[in-house]
Design an enzyme around this catalytic site. Structure first.
Site, PDB file in Angstrom:
ATOM      1  N   PHE A   1       0.880  -1.202   0.102  1.00 48.29           N
ATOM      2  CA  PHE A   1      -0.288   0.093  -0.012  1.00 48.29           C
ATOM      3  C   PHE A   1       0.471   1.240  -0.491  1.00 48.29           C
ATOM      4  O   PHE A   1       2.203   1.426   0.657  1.00 48.29           O
ATOM      5  CB  PHE A   1      -1.212   0.670   1.391  1.00 48.29           C
ATOM      6  N   ASP A   2       1.011   1.658  -0.787  1.00 47.10           N
ATOM      7  CA  ASP A   2       0.653   3.667  -0.915  1.00 47.10           C
ATOM      8  C   ASP A   2       0.357   4.308   0.598  1.00 47.10           C
ATOM      9  O   ASP A   2      -0.711   4.215   0.882  1.00 47.10           O
ATOM     10  CB  ASP A   2       0.886   4.410  -2.038  1.00 47.10           C
ATOM     11  N   LEU A   3       0.991   5.589   0.896  1.00 48.61           N
ATOM     12  CA  LEU A   3       0.227   5.667   2.453  1.00 48.61           C
ATOM     13  C   LEU A   3      -0.429   6.853   1.587  1.00 48.61           C
ATOM     14  O   LEU A   3      -1.939   7.102   1.830  1.00 48.61           O
ATOM     15  CB  LEU A   3       1.387   6.407   3.076  1.00 48.61           C
ATOM     16  N   ASP A   4      -0.310   8.211   1.367  1.00 50.89           N
ATOM     17  CA  ASP A   4      -0.569   9.546   0.982  1.00 50.89           C
ATOM     18  C   ASP A   4      -1.702   9.355  -0.100  1.00 50.89           C
ATOM     19  O   ASP A   4      -0.838   8.739  -1.637  1.00 50.89           O
ATOM     20  CB  ASP A   4       0.547  10.876   0.616  1.00 50.89           C
TER      21      ASP A   4
ATOM     22  N   ASP B   1      -1.915   5.566  -6.255  1.00 48.67           N
ATOM     23  CA  ASP B   1      -3.302   7.575  -6.623  1.00 48.67           C
ATOM     24  C   ASP B   1      -2.360   7.870  -7.503  1.00 48.67           C
ATOM     25  O   ASP B   1      -2.836   8.473  -8.429  1.00 48.67           O
ATOM     26  CB  ASP B   1      -3.598   7.512  -5.484  1.00 48.67           C
TER      27      ASP B   1
END
Length: 222
Positions: free
Chosen positions: A13-16, A171
């Protein structure tokens, strides 16, 4: 994505823009840094800083050389470490999604371009750290900054050798391109900061609109 089942064991998973809506803290920190450097900028122009490596963004968007970009990063962190880090909120539905993925036996790993020390603080602050088997981020000294470097660390540290068992979630184009360098497919999320055009142009295999859509997609990966 129906009919395309595969055995996925690891979720990166990416965070921002994927786990948290961090735009306020990031844009306020950039505005602070630019202000200290004598540059006044409209807040609306600073959302492009959400996601990509910070140093690169200062160079790409303002033509800074490496030395000036490093100064921008230093000033950014001056505000971010004190205040910006918590000008942030978890997207509704994310805790449930992470819980569901863990219940299905997936190994959940964070892979963010944000410094690892900040990423850990954020996940602990929002009581999400318990859902992650590993937290990978960039280094403060600049030796590990790009998304592909962070993903490589995640693969090595977790002894992952079969890329068909891995799914990236992010995203922005950096998530798609970074994971693609290792042959990892990426699902792009539209509730973050990258639009459909950006994600499709760089080769996102799937795109989902909402956190609920993302949960359905991830739970369909057996």
């Amino acid at each position: 994505w129906k009919g395309e089942k595969k055995l996925i064991k690891y979720l990166l998973f990416d965070l921002d823009g994927t786990i948290t809506d961090s735009a306020d803290g990031i844009t306020n920190s950039v505005a602070y840094a630019l202000g200290k450097m004598g540059i006044s900028e409209e807040k609306s122009n600073l959302y492009r800083f959400v996601g990509p490596p910070l140093r690169d963004s200062f160079m790409d968007f303002y033509g800074f050389d490496e030395k000036k970009a490093e100064e921008g990063v230093r000033l950014y962190r001056e505000y971010y470490a004190r205040k910006g880090i918590f000008e942030n909120k978890v997207y509704p539905g994310i805790p449930h999604l992470l819980q569901a993925c863990k219940a299905q036996g997936k190994k959940v790993i964070l892979a963010t371009s944000k410094p690892q020390v900040y990423a850990k603080q954020i996940l602990e602050h929002f009581e999400l750290a318990e859902y992650f088997d590993d937290i990978q981020g960039s280094s403060m000294d600049g030796s590990k900054v790009r998304k592909e470097d962070v993903i490589q660390s995640a693969l090595l540290d977790n002894e992952i050798t079969d890329m068909q068992e891995v799914q990236m979630i992010g995203d922005r184009k950096h998530d798609v391109i970074g994971s693609g360098k290792f042959g990892i497919s990426c699902v792009g999320v539209l509730y973050g900061y990258g639009g459909r055009e950006e994600l499709t142009a760089c080769g996102a295999k799937w795109i989902v609109d909402t956190v609920e859509d993302l949960e359905r997609f991830l739970l369909s990966l057996q």
